[in-house]
Scaffold this active site. Structure first.
Site, PDB file in Angstrom:
ATOM      1  N   ASP A 184      42.502  40.655  38.342  1.00 23.21           N
ATOM      2  CA  ASP A 184      41.430  39.913  39.034  1.00 23.21           C
ATOM      3  C   ASP A 184      40.371  40.790  39.711  1.00 23.21           C
ATOM      4  OD1 ASP A 184      43.101  37.929  38.174  1.00 23.21           O
ATOM      5  OD2 ASP A 184      43.470  37.053  40.138  1.00 23.21           O
TER       6      ASP A 184
ATOM      7  N   LYS B 195      43.564  33.029  33.786  1.00 22.00           N
ATOM      8  CA  LYS B 195      44.680  32.318  34.413  1.00 22.00           C
ATOM      9  C   LYS B 195      44.161  31.325  35.450  1.00 22.00           C
ATOM     10  CE  LYS B 195      45.521  36.153  37.681  1.00 22.00           C
ATOM     11  NZ  LYS B 195      45.375  35.509  38.980  1.00 22.00           N
TER      12      LYS B 195
ATOM     13  N   CYS C 107      47.429  37.531  44.375  1.00 24.18           N
ATOM     14  CA  CYS C 107      47.633  37.552  42.924  1.00 24.18           C
ATOM     15  C   CYS C 107      48.486  38.726  42.446  1.00 24.18           C
ATOM     16  CB  CYS C 107      46.291  37.505  42.211  1.00 24.18           C
ATOM     17  SG  CYS C 107      45.491  35.891  42.445  1.00 24.18           S
TER      18      CYS C 107
HETATM   19  N1  TIU Z   1      43.200  37.197  42.866  1.00 23.11           N
HETATM   20  C1  TIU Z   1      43.629  36.725  44.034  1.00 23.11           C
HETATM   21  O1  TIU Z   1      44.333  37.396  44.770  1.00 23.11           O
HETATM   22  N2  TIU Z   1      43.205  35.449  44.389  1.00 23.11           N
HETATM   23  C2  TIU Z   1      42.989  35.049  45.701  1.00 23.11           C
HETATM   24  O2  TIU Z   1      42.623  33.908  45.947  1.00 23.11           O
HETATM   25  N3  TIU Z   1      43.196  35.990  46.658  1.00 23.11           N
HETATM   26  C3  TIU Z   1      42.941  35.857  48.006  1.00 23.11           C
HETATM   27  O3  TIU Z   1      43.321  36.756  48.760  1.00 23.11           O
HETATM   28  N4  TIU Z   1      42.287  34.798  48.455  1.00 23.11           N
END
Ligand code: TIU
Length: 221
Positions: free
Chosen positions: A25, A129, A162
């Site tokens: 991500d 995802k 994530c």
């Molecule tokens: N990729 C991921 O960690 N998604 C989130 O929403 N992370 C947050 O810390 N908000």
């Protein structure tokens, strides 16, 4: 190539041919101002520290021919794959709303895509995802199984959301996961510290912690 990486709580042997680098991500929506991360009230600049170490690890993985996989969190434009409970998290809806980088966390939008420093090359799978975990409702496990992957070197953001969810999912599926501490980041310094501790506690309860320098050392053979 059989190598060993110095890590906590103990050294881990792995074979570069059955190992994948998983970059989670590293999207504009999390790392840059104006996106999902900032809308949630976070200082996105804290995540930038992970970019350059991850870039070096990615370069090295490509150089030695290690399998590289990227993930992106996001949804279909009609949001039909976004659970209502996720859409209204915190009582406010950001997902699907307009931003300077397009509709937030929507596939195909500028903010949803991966930052240019870590952009995937042709042939490197990108896993789209809908959840925090990279295995939930994706074909990641199938792709890793087909390649006989046993070990995951994990980078990305955010550590406690994530990255943790993915590593926990991977551990339960039998993968050995090494999280590189300087290649992951959190909006909360305290979560970064304790998030790393959690992974390696109790004799590597769901993974190992190392860093980009030790990854380089392990793979520079
Ligand atoms: N990729 C991921 O960690 N998604 C989130 O929403 N992370 C947050 O810390 N908000």
């Amino acid at each position: 190539m059989k190598v060993r990486i110095q890590a906590e709580p103990f050294e881990l042997p792995f074979d570069t041919r059955t190992t994948a680098l998983v970059i989670i991500d590293m999207q504009r929506d999390f790392v840059l101002p104006g996106g999902f991360g900032e809308k949630l009230g976070n200082d996105t600049s804290l995540l930038l520290a992970a970019v350059e170490p991850t870039r070096l690890v990615l370069e090295q993985a490509r150089r030695i021919g290690m399998f590289v996989i990227h993930t992106r969190e996001g949804h279909r434009p009609d949001l039909s794959d976004c659970p209502p409970a996720k859409l209204t998290r915190g009582g406010v809806t950001f997902i699907g709303e307009p931003s300077p980088m397009g509709r937030i966390l929507v596939r195909g939008e500028q903010g949803h895509d991966i930052i240019h420093q870590l952009y995937p090359l042709a042939g490197e799978p990108v896993i789209d995802k809908p959840g925090k975990g990279s295995f939930h409702a994706t074909d990641l496990h199938q792709i890793l199984t087909n390649r006989d992957i046993k070990t995951l070197i994990v980078c990305g953001v955010t550590l406690e959301v994530c990255v943790h969810t993915t590593v926990r999912e991977a551990n339960d599926r039998g993968y050995e996961c090494v999280v590189l501490s300087d290649c992951v980041a959190s909006y909360f310094p305290e979560f970064q510290r304790v998030g790393l501790e959690m992974i390696k506690a109790q004799g590597a309860i769901f993974g190992w912690v190392s860093d980009s320098e030790r990854f380089m050392k392990a793979t520079n053979v």
